[in-house]
Design a protein around this motif. Sequence first.
Motif, PDB file in Angstrom:
ATOM      1  N   PHE A  99       0.829  -1.196   0.000  1.00 47.50           N
ATOM      2  CA  PHE A  99       0.000   0.000   0.000  1.00 47.50           C
ATOM      3  C   PHE A  99       0.866   1.250   0.000  1.00 47.50           C
ATOM      4  O   PHE A  99       0.624   2.191  -0.776  1.00 47.50           O
ATOM      5  N   ILE A 147      -3.536   1.112  -7.220  1.00 46.64           N
ATOM      6  CA  ILE A 147      -4.009   0.091  -6.286  1.00 46.64           C
ATOM      7  C   ILE A 147      -4.618  -1.084  -7.038  1.00 46.64           C
ATOM      8  O   ILE A 147      -4.370  -2.251  -6.717  1.00 46.64           O
ATOM      9  N   ARG A 174      -3.464  -5.469  -6.875  1.00 47.25           N
ATOM     10  CA  ARG A 174      -4.295  -6.399  -6.131  1.00 47.25           C
ATOM     11  C   ARG A 174      -3.791  -7.832  -6.304  1.00 47.25           C
ATOM     12  O   ARG A 174      -3.087  -8.145  -7.263  1.00 47.25           O
ATOM     13  N   LEU A 188      -2.115  -6.624  -2.475  1.00 44.18           N
ATOM     14  CA  LEU A 188      -3.265  -5.982  -1.853  1.00 44.18           C
ATOM     15  C   LEU A 188      -4.486  -6.878  -1.945  1.00 44.18           C
ATOM     16  O   LEU A 188      -4.756  -7.455  -2.996  1.00 44.18           O
ATOM     17  N   ILE A 225     -10.544   1.911  -4.095  1.00 46.74           N
ATOM     18  CA  ILE A 225     -10.667   1.504  -2.709  1.00 46.74           C
ATOM     19  C   ILE A 225     -12.145   1.477  -2.362  1.00 46.74           C
ATOM     20  O   ILE A 225     -12.840   2.468  -2.510  1.00 46.74           O
TER      21      ILE A 225
END
Length: 283
Positions: free
Chosen positions: A67, A213, A217, A224, A281
């Motif tokens: 992150f 992000i 993943r 993540l 998110i």
Amino acid sequence: MANPSQTAQHACEQILIEDRRYNTEHNIWPSQVIVVDRLLARRFELLEAYEELHSKLDPHPRALWAFFDVLLGAAALWNPERIARARAGRTELVATNADIALKAAELAKLLRQREQLHNTSGFKSYTYYHVVDVIAAAARDNYLFRSHVQESLDALRSHFDLKYWPYLADVIEAIAHDAQDTAAEPSDPVTAAATAARRASLVDFFKAWFAGIEQNRMSRGGFLPPSIKLSDATLAALVNCALDLDPDVSVDGPYVKRLRQGLRQAQAAARAPSHDGGNGISD
């Protein structure tokens, strides 16, 4: 015994300090070092954010590290100044391709004119007439070409006479068509997200961050988890500190909430596929 807030702060800041140490020792990513220094300097604004990050990401191996890696990269590479340069680069690329198309078309016309003069004027200028000659001249300083390609290319040229090869003007004209028919497209999803809007704003940074992000993943080979449910206030605090926003331009939880709602609505209208609302998110 340390309380959860102290534990979370220590865990998050150790990641930042280690990242700073590594980059400094290897003389790399000075822009990320600057971002780390901002986060460390404004540490007291991030206590609640660190506690939430630690509680939700620390149970997943390397998720907390991943992150911060995405956050530092986004703040260093996709801050408003960098995004403005990317937009300017896109404009310059479009103009450059248009210039290439125009000048290559002009050069092709001149090459055809020179060939006609060679055939009708009674004079020759002993310039290149075969595409292989041009390739060989352009690669004369390329050892690998001369060692592994040139002999085979010369043999191919000897096997097929000139009628089997394109004229120089045809080659240049193909370059003109190629430059004219192309479009300036982003080379990766993060660039696409950061530069998609018509007008530049801080929203561009959020888009780039959320896209980063997405690219990290677990489903894409990253660390993540599939769903990262962070509060609007945490996201706001991280952005304020990572970008070192002044109080008069800083963002808050309601701003981030409206932003994420707007992104979801825009993607729903465009029918874009998404696993978590498409804003990077989850709520």
